[in-house]
Design a protein around this motif. Structure first.
Motif, PDB file in Angstrom:
ATOM      1  N   TRP A 131     -15.934   5.794  -9.083  1.00 48.12           N
ATOM      2  CA  TRP A 131     -14.734   5.400  -8.352  1.00 48.12           C
ATOM      3  C   TRP A 131     -14.577   6.203  -7.068  1.00 48.12           C
ATOM      4  O   TRP A 131     -14.602   7.426  -7.112  1.00 48.12           O
ATOM      5  N   ALA A 132     -14.415   5.524  -5.935  1.00 51.86           N
ATOM      6  CA  ALA A 132     -14.230   6.216  -4.648  1.00 51.86           C
ATOM      7  C   ALA A 132     -12.764   6.100  -4.237  1.00 51.86           C
ATOM      8  O   ALA A 132     -12.090   5.132  -4.568  1.00 51.86           O
ATOM      9  N   PRO A 133     -12.256   7.091  -3.490  1.00 54.79           N
ATOM     10  CA  PRO A 133     -10.875   7.001  -2.979  1.00 54.79           C
ATOM     11  C   PRO A 133     -10.845   6.033  -1.786  1.00 54.79           C
ATOM     12  O   PRO A 133     -10.710   6.450  -0.636  1.00 54.79           O
ATOM     13  N   GLN A 134     -11.004   4.750  -2.086  1.00 50.74           N
ATOM     14  CA  GLN A 134     -11.248   3.751  -1.035  1.00 50.74           C
ATOM     15  C   GLN A 134     -10.192   3.749   0.048  1.00 50.74           C
ATOM     16  O   GLN A 134     -10.501   3.706   1.233  1.00 50.74           O
ATOM     17  N   LEU A 135      -8.926   3.778  -0.347  1.00 54.91           N
ATOM     18  CA  LEU A 135      -7.874   3.667   0.667  1.00 54.91           C
ATOM     19  C   LEU A 135      -7.912   4.871   1.615  1.00 54.91           C
ATOM     20  O   LEU A 135      -7.845   4.720   2.833  1.00 54.91           O
ATOM     21  N   ALA A 136      -8.115   6.050   1.071  1.00 48.59           N
ATOM     22  CA  ALA A 136      -8.179   7.257   1.925  1.00 48.59           C
ATOM     23  C   ALA A 136      -9.375   7.168   2.869  1.00 48.59           C
ATOM     24  O   ALA A 136      -9.309   7.558   4.035  1.00 48.59           O
ATOM     25  N   ILE A 137     -10.482   6.608   2.379  1.00 47.15           N
ATOM     26  CA  ILE A 137     -11.679   6.470   3.225  1.00 47.15           C
ATOM     27  C   ILE A 137     -11.402   5.489   4.361  1.00 47.15           C
ATOM     28  O   ILE A 137     -11.605   5.791   5.541  1.00 47.15           O
ATOM     29  N   LEU A 138     -10.865   4.315   4.003  1.00 48.71           N
ATOM     30  CA  LEU A 138     -10.644   3.280   5.029  1.00 48.71           C
ATOM     31  C   LEU A 138      -9.641   3.747   6.078  1.00 48.71           C
ATOM     32  O   LEU A 138      -9.705   3.362   7.239  1.00 48.71           O
ATOM     33  N   ARG A 139      -8.708   4.601   5.653  1.00 49.67           N
ATOM     34  CA  ARG A 139      -7.667   5.054   6.590  1.00 49.67           C
ATOM     35  C   ARG A 139      -8.164   6.161   7.518  1.00 49.67           C
ATOM     36  O   ARG A 139      -7.494   6.488   8.497  1.00 49.67           O
ATOM     37  N   HIS A 140      -9.333   6.700   7.223  1.00 48.08           N
ATOM     38  CA  HIS A 140      -9.830   7.829   8.036  1.00 48.08           C
ATOM     39  C   HIS A 140     -10.295   7.323   9.403  1.00 48.08           C
ATOM     40  O   HIS A 140     -10.991   6.315   9.495  1.00 48.08           O
ATOM     41  N   LEU A 175       0.860  -1.193   0.000  1.00 49.12           N
ATOM     42  CA  LEU A 175       0.000   0.000   0.000  1.00 49.12           C
ATOM     43  C   LEU A 175       0.896   1.244   0.000  1.00 49.12           C
ATOM     44  O   LEU A 175       1.989   1.214   0.545  1.00 49.12           O
ATOM     45  N   PRO A 176       0.406   2.349  -0.571  1.00 54.55           N
ATOM     46  CA  PRO A 176       1.176   3.600  -0.481  1.00 54.55           C
ATOM     47  C   PRO A 176       1.284   4.004   0.996  1.00 54.55           C
ATOM     48  O   PRO A 176       0.425   3.643   1.805  1.00 54.55           O
ATOM     49  N   ASP A 177       2.348   4.740   1.330  1.00 53.73           N
ATOM     50  CA  ASP A 177       2.531   5.139   2.735  1.00 53.73           C
ATOM     51  C   ASP A 177       1.357   5.978   3.211  1.00 53.73           C
ATOM     52  O   ASP A 177       0.681   6.654   2.417  1.00 53.73           O
ATOM     53  N   GLU A 178       1.157   5.946   4.520  1.00 55.40           N
ATOM     54  CA  GLU A 178       0.080   6.718   5.157  1.00 55.40           C
ATOM     55  C   GLU A 178       0.089   8.176   4.681  1.00 55.40           C
ATOM     56  O   GLU A 178      -0.930   8.753   4.373  1.00 55.40           O
ATOM     57  N   HIS A 179       1.298   8.779   4.636  1.00 58.00           N
ATOM     58  CA  HIS A 179       1.331  10.229   4.363  1.00 58.00           C
ATOM     59  C   HIS A 179       1.312  10.523   2.867  1.00 58.00           C
ATOM     60  O   HIS A 179       1.294  11.670   2.450  1.00 58.00           O
ATOM     61  N   ASP A 180       1.287   9.446   2.047  1.00 57.33           N
ATOM     62  CA  ASP A 180       1.279   9.685   0.589  1.00 57.33           C
ATOM     63  C   ASP A 180      -0.151   9.966   0.145  1.00 57.33           C
ATOM     64  O   ASP A 180      -0.893   9.080  -0.260  1.00 57.33           O
ATOM     65  N   ARG A 181      -0.553  11.242   0.234  1.00 56.70           N
ATOM     66  CA  ARG A 181      -1.951  11.612   0.042  1.00 56.70           C
ATOM     67  C   ARG A 181      -2.442  11.233  -1.358  1.00 56.70           C
ATOM     68  O   ARG A 181      -3.472  10.586  -1.528  1.00 56.70           O
ATOM     69  N   LEU A 182      -1.652  11.588  -2.384  1.00 54.75           N
ATOM     70  CA  LEU A 182      -2.117  11.279  -3.750  1.00 54.75           C
ATOM     71  C   LEU A 182      -2.211   9.762  -3.893  1.00 54.75           C
ATOM     72  O   LEU A 182      -3.147   9.219  -4.446  1.00 54.75           O
ATOM     73  N   SER A 193      -3.125   7.657  -1.828  1.00 54.20           N
ATOM     74  CA  SER A 193      -4.330   7.003  -1.291  1.00 54.20           C
ATOM     75  C   SER A 193      -5.595   7.631  -1.866  1.00 54.20           C
ATOM     76  O   SER A 193      -6.571   6.942  -2.090  1.00 54.20           O
ATOM     77  N   THR A 194      -5.561   8.922  -2.211  1.00 56.72           N
ATOM     78  CA  THR A 194      -6.820   9.487  -2.747  1.00 56.72           C
ATOM     79  C   THR A 194      -6.938   9.220  -4.253  1.00 56.72           C
ATOM     80  O   THR A 194      -8.031   9.142  -4.775  1.00 56.72           O
ATOM     81  N   GLY A 195      -5.785   9.015  -4.921  1.00 54.23           N
ATOM     82  CA  GLY A 195      -5.887   8.831  -6.375  1.00 54.23           C
ATOM     83  C   GLY A 195      -5.642   7.403  -6.797  1.00 54.23           C
ATOM     84  O   GLY A 195      -5.469   7.088  -7.961  1.00 54.23           O
ATOM     85  N   ARG A 196      -5.613   6.463  -5.847  1.00 50.45           N
ATOM     86  CA  ARG A 196      -5.180   5.088  -6.129  1.00 50.45           C
ATOM     87  C   ARG A 196      -6.166   4.358  -7.032  1.00 50.45           C
ATOM     88  O   ARG A 196      -7.363   4.344  -6.760  1.00 50.45           O
ATOM     89  N   GLY A 197      -5.676   3.863  -8.131  1.00 50.64           N
ATOM     90  CA  GLY A 197      -6.494   3.018  -8.998  1.00 50.64           C
ATOM     91  C   GLY A 197      -7.389   3.799  -9.935  1.00 50.64           C
ATOM     92  O   GLY A 197      -8.043   3.243 -10.796  1.00 50.64           O
ATOM     93  N   GLY A 198      -7.426   5.118  -9.797  1.00 50.49           N
ATOM     94  CA  GLY A 198      -8.259   5.904 -10.707  1.00 50.49           C
ATOM     95  C   GLY A 198      -8.664   7.200 -10.029  1.00 50.49           C
ATOM     96  O   GLY A 198      -8.556   7.320  -8.808  1.00 50.49           O
ATOM     97  N   SER A 199      -9.154   8.142 -10.815  1.00 51.78           N
ATOM     98  CA  SER A 199      -9.508   9.433 -10.199  1.00 51.78           C
ATOM     99  C   SER A 199     -10.917   9.319  -9.625  1.00 51.78           C
ATOM    100  O   SER A 199     -11.821   8.738 -10.225  1.00 51.78           O
ATOM    101  N   SER A 200     -11.065   9.911  -8.458  1.00 57.15           N
ATOM    102  CA  SER A 200     -12.304   9.774  -7.692  1.00 57.15           C
ATOM    103  C   SER A 200     -13.486  10.448  -8.401  1.00 57.15           C
ATOM    104  O   SER A 200     -13.338  11.500  -9.023  1.00 57.15           O
TER     105      SER A 200
END
Ligand code: AWU
Length: 461
Positions: free
Chosen positions: A341-350, A246-253, A255-262
């Motif tokens: 497409w949802a920014p799933q990783l950013a959501i789950l990490r919240h 997984l991208p690092d916790e602090h790697d915002r793009l 986690s928010t842009g992972r796999g496609g644009s939200s």
């Protein structure tokens, strides 16, 4: 082939062009780039937007082998994904031509486990073949057993429909869950001996077992016994559990842009979550490929209305018409619906997200475990039933939503109760998944996964 001596630290990465397969192999590529390897990724124009950010941050060491998505001939097999995989075999010759004209061709090809035919490609080029599994070690082991023993299993079970609850067991897989015929037989949907699509796919599955090595997006604290099983199957220990990738916790793009644009501005979603209490929101998503039936979506939206939970419901654009009209209005500010497409990783990490209604695709499984959210399992196909059994029965970090036969639809009153209960802080599954999350983070920061990644990388230096 009469190619030049290949270059040790140059790797050809060949992902399957399907989100759940592409995303984790790109994560592995990112990890390998950090250590001075040169990588060429086989990619089609459609998927380039996913690779471009990585290429721009590694212009000298990351390259693309741009090949067209070969035309899919559906007569080759009725199963869409198998037909797609079979079509990729048409790229054998273009890849050979690229290799033979390359000044410093790769010494290894790492390919998705569905692309077993690349084993023949690697043999032809005289280079090493490494299998990348975006599924877990248990899921892969069951998948392999189903294809290896398909004729025996079918003979044992007889007609496909006479007893859908016939329990398949896998005696050679340690602590393997008993799974019902209807949960697994879709793996061979339309399977007919002799059909070219399936015969070549099955050959690829068996060829994978003779590859130089395996890389799994899992960690030993989660699936150690199944990693050992794969080592036994292939007869050597070049099997590396390097996840969660997984991208690092602090790697915002990341986690928010992972796999496609939200489909919605990530900040809108994250600011909505910022206003919520810790572990108070349920996130619901069924991956990039699967879709609920109209009845299932009805039961889910009914349960969300009945319950008082705050939630984020993600439905891929193709399925957004399934959401009953007026639903969003009825739930008001309590729910946030993402159609696309949802920014799933950013959501789950919240911190506000406490539980995850998931189809148990392996990436979602790993992201849920790593984020320490309780999982409500609603498997739909592929390895998801196996992953659900691992989460619920073996690891004790989830509860089943879908628990009936192939035609069963969850009861919305029962589901409403499950949704509410999943957010209570002292649930045993939540305590357990928080422990597992710490183990996952430790594995990649300083433990088994980073060690395995280093060992794996040694082979290219
Ligand atoms: P995931 O593995 O969760 O599900 P699928 O997309 O269904 O992929 C195989 O991949 C699984 O083992 C199979 O069961 C099959 C397949 N995502 C996102 O960011 N936003 C969205 O709106 C939807 C998805 C991400 C998600 C995850 C991936 C989906 C390996 O299920 O975070 O990383 O897309 O993969």
């Amino acid at each position: 082939s009469d190619s030049k001596p290949s270059t040790h630290n140059h790797i050809l990465v060949y992902p399957l062009a399907s989100s759940g397969h592409f995303i984790p192999l790109l994560d592995l590529t990112r990890h390998l780039l950090r250590h001075g390897l040169t990588i060429t990724v086989v990619i089609s124009a459609a998927n380039l937007p996913l690779l471009d950010p990585l290429i721009s941050s590694h212009p000298a060491s990351l390259h693309k082998l741009l090949l067209p998505d070969p035309p899919v001939d559906r007569s080759l097999s009725p199963h869409p994904l198998i037909a797609k995989v079979t079509a990729t075999r048409q790229l054998f010759d273009p890849i050979v031509r690229w290799f033979e004209s390359h000044p410093a061709p790769p010494a290894t090809v790492i390919s998705d486990f569905f692309l077993g035919w690349t084993h023949d490609l690697a043999s032809y080029l005289g280079i090493r073949h490494v299998v990348f599994s975006p599924s877990g070690a248990l899921g892969y082991s069951v998948f392999h057993a189903l294809w290896r023993d398909v004729l025996q299993i079918k003979a044992l079970h007889g007609g496909e429909k006479d007893d859908e609850n016939f329990v398949l067991s896998f005696p050679d897989i340690p602590n393997s869950p008993g799974l019902h015929w209807w949960q697994l037989s879709q793996v061979w949907r339309g399977y007919k001996e002799g059909e070219p699509g399936y015969e070549s796919f099955r050959k690829g599955v068996l060829d994978n077992m003779t590859s130089w090595g395996f890389v799994f997006n899992t960690f030993e604290g989660l699936e150690g016994e199944y990693i050992d099983h794969v080592k036994k199957l292939i007869g050597h220990d070049r099997v590396w559990a390097v996840g969660p990738l997984l991208p690092d916790e602090h790697d915002r793009l990341g986690s928010t842009g992972r796999g496609g644009s939200s489909a919605v501005p990530p900040d809108d979603l994250l600011m909505w979550l910022d206003k919520k209490r810790d572990d108070s929101v349920v996130y619901i998503c069924f991956g990039s490929r699967e879709m609920l039936s109209e009845k299932e979506m009805g039961a889910l939206t009914d349960a969300l209305k009945r319950s008082n939970v705050e939630f984020i419901l993600c439905v891929q654009a193709s399925g957004s018409s399934l959401i009953p009209s007026g639903f969003e209005h009825e739930v008001g500010g309590r729910g946030f619906v993402v159609k696309g497409w949802a920014p799933q990783l950013a959501i789950l990490r919240h911190r506000a997200v406490g539980s995850f209604v998931t189809h148990c695709g392996w990436n979602s499984t790993m992201e849920g475990v790593t984020s320490g959210v309780m999982m409500l399992t609603w498997p739909l196909g592929a390895d998801q039933f196996t992953n659900a059994a691992l989460l619920v029965d073996r690891l004790g970090v989830g509860k089943r939503v879908r628990d009936g036969g192939s035609e069963s639809v969850p009861d919305s009153v029962e589901l409403a109760r499950l949704l509410e209960e999943s957010l209570s802080v002292d649930r045993p599954e939540r305590v357990r998944v928080k422990e597992l999350s710490r183990a996952a983070i430790k594995a990649v920061k300083e433990g088994t996964s980073v060690k395995n990644l280093n060992t794996f990388r040694q082979a290219f230096i």
